[in-house]
Design a protein around this motif. Structure first.
Motif, PDB file in Angstrom:
ATOM      1  N   ASN A  60      15.158  -3.102  -9.333  1.00  0.00           N
ATOM      2  CA  ASN A  60      13.847  -3.437  -9.151  1.00  0.00           C
ATOM      3  C   ASN A  60      12.858  -2.642  -9.083  1.00  0.00           C
ATOM      4  O   ASN A  60      11.729  -2.453  -9.396  1.00  0.00           O
ATOM      5  CB  ASN A  60      13.507  -4.804  -8.338  1.00  0.00           C
ATOM      6  N   SER A  61      13.485  -1.544  -8.297  1.00  0.00           N
ATOM      7  CA  SER A  61      12.326  -0.253  -7.971  1.00  0.00           C
ATOM      8  C   SER A  61      13.078   1.015  -7.424  1.00  0.00           C
ATOM      9  O   SER A  61      14.477   0.628  -7.260  1.00  0.00           O
ATOM     10  CB  SER A  61      11.423  -0.852  -6.842  1.00  0.00           C
ATOM     11  N   VAL A  62      12.609   2.147  -7.624  1.00  0.00           N
ATOM     12  CA  VAL A  62      13.282   3.457  -7.479  1.00  0.00           C
ATOM     13  C   VAL A  62      12.901   3.883  -5.956  1.00  0.00           C
ATOM     14  O   VAL A  62      13.729   4.510  -5.454  1.00  0.00           O
ATOM     15  CB  VAL A  62      12.685   4.370  -8.293  1.00  0.00           C
ATOM     16  N   THR A  63      11.996   2.826  -5.294  1.00  0.00           N
ATOM     17  CA  THR A  63      12.067   2.858  -3.726  1.00  0.00           C
ATOM     18  C   THR A  63      12.570   1.715  -3.023  1.00  0.00           C
ATOM     19  O   THR A  63      12.574   0.704  -3.578  1.00  0.00           O
ATOM     20  CB  THR A  63      10.712   3.029  -3.404  1.00  0.00           C
ATOM     21  N   SER A  64      13.120   2.038  -1.743  1.00  0.00           N
ATOM     22  CA  SER A  64      13.701   1.019  -0.951  1.00  0.00           C
ATOM     23  C   SER A  64      13.234   1.185   0.519  1.00  0.00           C
ATOM     24  O   SER A  64      12.673   2.295   0.653  1.00  0.00           O
ATOM     25  CB  SER A  64      15.222   1.021  -1.141  1.00  0.00           C
ATOM     26  N   SER A  65      13.319   0.101   1.268  1.00  0.00           N
ATOM     27  CA  SER A  65      12.693   0.168   2.742  1.00  0.00           C
ATOM     28  C   SER A  65      13.785   0.454   3.587  1.00  0.00           C
ATOM     29  O   SER A  65      14.835   0.043   3.435  1.00  0.00           O
ATOM     30  CB  SER A  65      12.214  -0.943   3.021  1.00  0.00           C
ATOM     31  N   ILE A  66      13.609   1.378   4.410  1.00  0.00           N
ATOM     32  CA  ILE A  66      14.517   1.647   5.331  1.00  0.00           C
ATOM     33  C   ILE A  66      13.967   1.708   6.851  1.00  0.00           C
ATOM     34  O   ILE A  66      12.933   2.099   7.122  1.00  0.00           O
ATOM     35  CB  ILE A  66      14.892   3.368   5.351  1.00  0.00           C
ATOM     36  N   ARG A  67      14.631   1.231   7.892  1.00  0.00           N
ATOM     37  CA  ARG A  67      14.316   1.090   9.046  1.00  0.00           C
ATOM     38  C   ARG A  67      14.418   2.242  10.097  1.00  0.00           C
ATOM     39  O   ARG A  67      15.635   2.717   9.848  1.00  0.00           O
ATOM     40  CB  ARG A  67      15.236  -0.248   9.644  1.00  0.00           C
ATOM     41  N   ASN A  68      13.500   2.785  10.578  1.00  0.00           N
ATOM     42  CA  ASN A  68      13.552   3.944  11.572  1.00  0.00           C
ATOM     43  C   ASN A  68      13.179   3.608  13.040  1.00  0.00           C
ATOM     44  O   ASN A  68      12.362   2.855  13.173  1.00  0.00           O
ATOM     45  CB  ASN A  68      12.751   5.214  11.198  1.00  0.00           C
ATOM     46  N   MET A  69      13.753   4.143  13.801  1.00  0.00           N
ATOM     47  CA  MET A  69      13.199   4.082  15.428  1.00  0.00           C
ATOM     48  C   MET A  69      13.160   5.298  15.965  1.00  0.00           C
ATOM     49  O   MET A  69      14.015   6.294  15.868  1.00  0.00           O
ATOM     50  CB  MET A  69      14.372   3.263  16.055  1.00  0.00           C
ATOM     51  N   ASN A  70      12.085   5.569  16.566  1.00  0.00           N
ATOM     52  CA  ASN A  70      11.523   6.630  17.327  1.00  0.00           C
ATOM     53  C   ASN A  70      11.747   6.573  18.888  1.00  0.00           C
ATOM     54  O   ASN A  70      10.830   5.765  19.466  1.00  0.00           O
ATOM     55  CB  ASN A  70      10.288   6.977  17.059  1.00  0.00           C
ATOM     56  N   PRO A  71      13.074   6.805  19.244  1.00  0.00           N
ATOM     57  CA  PRO A  71      13.126   6.664  20.708  1.00  0.00           C
ATOM     58  C   PRO A  71      12.472   7.847  21.684  1.00  0.00           C
ATOM     59  O   PRO A  71      12.409   7.691  23.033  1.00  0.00           O
ATOM     60  CB  PRO A  71      14.518   6.758  20.952  1.00  0.00           C
ATOM     61  N   SER A  72      11.841   8.730  21.224  1.00  0.00           N
ATOM     62  CA  SER A  72      11.345   9.874  21.899  1.00  0.00           C
ATOM     63  C   SER A  72       9.787   9.351  22.585  1.00  0.00           C
ATOM     64  O   SER A  72       9.327   8.645  21.970  1.00  0.00           O
ATOM     65  CB  SER A  72      11.097  11.237  21.033  1.00  0.00           C
ATOM     66  N   GLY A  73       9.573  10.383  23.109  1.00  0.00           N
ATOM     67  CA  GLY A  73       8.238  10.239  23.876  1.00  0.00           C
ATOM     68  C   GLY A  73       6.881  10.891  23.194  1.00  0.00           C
ATOM     69  O   GLY A  73       5.975  10.839  23.533  1.00  0.00           O
ATOM     70  N   GLU A  74       7.295  11.255  21.920  1.00  0.00           N
ATOM     71  CA  GLU A  74       6.226  11.813  20.872  1.00  0.00           C
ATOM     72  C   GLU A  74       6.199  11.233  19.722  1.00  0.00           C
ATOM     73  O   GLU A  74       7.310  10.722  19.093  1.00  0.00           O
ATOM     74  CB  GLU A  74       6.419  13.373  20.969  1.00  0.00           C
ATOM     75  N   HIS A  75       5.032  11.121  19.076  1.00  0.00           N
ATOM     76  CA  HIS A  75       5.009  10.345  17.866  1.00  0.00           C
ATOM     77  C   HIS A  75       5.631  11.505  16.765  1.00  0.00           C
ATOM     78  O   HIS A  75       5.483  12.545  16.955  1.00  0.00           O
ATOM     79  CB  HIS A  75       3.595  10.060  17.211  1.00  0.00           C
ATOM     80  N   VAL A  76       6.216  10.990  15.797  1.00  0.00           N
ATOM     81  CA  VAL A  76       6.845  11.711  14.713  1.00  0.00           C
ATOM     82  C   VAL A  76       6.112  11.477  13.441  1.00  0.00           C
ATOM     83  O   VAL A  76       5.956  10.338  12.999  1.00  0.00           O
ATOM     84  CB  VAL A  76       8.403  11.361  14.645  1.00  0.00           C
ATOM     85  N   VAL A  77       5.867  12.679  12.671  1.00  0.00           N
ATOM     86  CA  VAL A  77       5.474  12.586  11.390  1.00  0.00           C
ATOM     87  C   VAL A  77       6.498  13.130  10.380  1.00  0.00           C
ATOM     88  O   VAL A  77       6.977  14.071  10.552  1.00  0.00           O
ATOM     89  CB  VAL A  77       4.124  13.397  11.109  1.00  0.00           C
ATOM     90  N   ILE A  78       6.649  11.939   9.338  1.00  0.00           N
ATOM     91  CA  ILE A  78       7.453  12.250   8.300  1.00  0.00           C
ATOM     92  C   ILE A  78       7.015  12.635   7.176  1.00  0.00           C
ATOM     93  O   ILE A  78       6.145  11.676   6.712  1.00  0.00           O
ATOM     94  CB  ILE A  78       8.595  11.387   8.229  1.00  0.00           C
ATOM     95  N   HIS A  79       6.777  13.894   6.432  1.00  0.00           N
ATOM     96  CA  HIS A  79       6.110  13.820   5.180  1.00  0.00           C
ATOM     97  C   HIS A  79       6.744  13.746   3.984  1.00  0.00           C
ATOM     98  O   HIS A  79       8.034  13.673   4.074  1.00  0.00           O
ATOM     99  CB  HIS A  79       5.677  15.651   5.224  1.00  0.00           C
ATOM    100  N   ARG A  80       5.953  13.360   3.056  1.00  0.00           N
ATOM    101  CA  ARG A  80       6.364  12.876   1.584  1.00  0.00           C
ATOM    102  C   ARG A  80       7.524  14.002   1.293  1.00  0.00           C
ATOM    103  O   ARG A  80       7.215  15.207   1.394  1.00  0.00           O
ATOM    104  CB  ARG A  80       5.293  12.807   0.548  1.00  0.00           C
ATOM    105  N   ASP A  81       8.394  13.574   0.293  1.00  0.00           N
ATOM    106  CA  ASP A  81       9.461  14.411  -0.200  1.00  0.00           C
ATOM    107  C   ASP A  81      10.270  15.032   0.833  1.00  0.00           C
ATOM    108  O   ASP A  81      10.994  16.100   0.495  1.00  0.00           O
ATOM    109  CB  ASP A  81       8.681  15.287  -1.228  1.00  0.00           C
ATOM    110  N   THR A  82      10.476  14.527   1.995  1.00  0.00           N
ATOM    111  CA  THR A  82      11.456  14.938   2.954  1.00  0.00           C
ATOM    112  C   THR A  82      12.813  14.479   2.735  1.00  0.00           C
ATOM    113  O   THR A  82      13.010  13.435   2.314  1.00  0.00           O
ATOM    114  CB  THR A  82      10.758  14.343   4.303  1.00  0.00           C
TER     115      THR A  82
END
Length: 80
Positions: A58-80
């Protein structure tokens, strides 16, 4: 990653990922794939990413669950 994502400290996010299929992998785009983070992703980001089986008919994208257990916010950039 399909877009840039910010995952706040000690939180969980569901993000869209692009499932890249090689032209020589012998599939027609309507398959199920085992998706997990690459080793370099694991070293770069302090996240826990769920391993998933995704279906690409149905699509070339899929949803993936991520958890950030750290004390800082995380930025994940496009095409990573």
């Amino acid at each position: 990653m399909a877009d840039d994502y910010q995952i706040p400290t000690r939180s969980e996010a569901i993000i869209d990922v692009f499932v890249e299929m090689e032209g020589h992998d012998g599939c027609d785009g309507h398959e199920e794939f085992h998706v997990e983070p690459l080793e370099k992703f694991i070293y770069k980001y302090p996240l826990i990413m769920a391993v998933a089986v995704v279906e690409t008919s149905n699509s070339v994208t899929s949803s993936i669950r991520n958890m950030n257990p750290s004390g800082e916010h995380v930025v994940i950039h496009r095409d990573t």
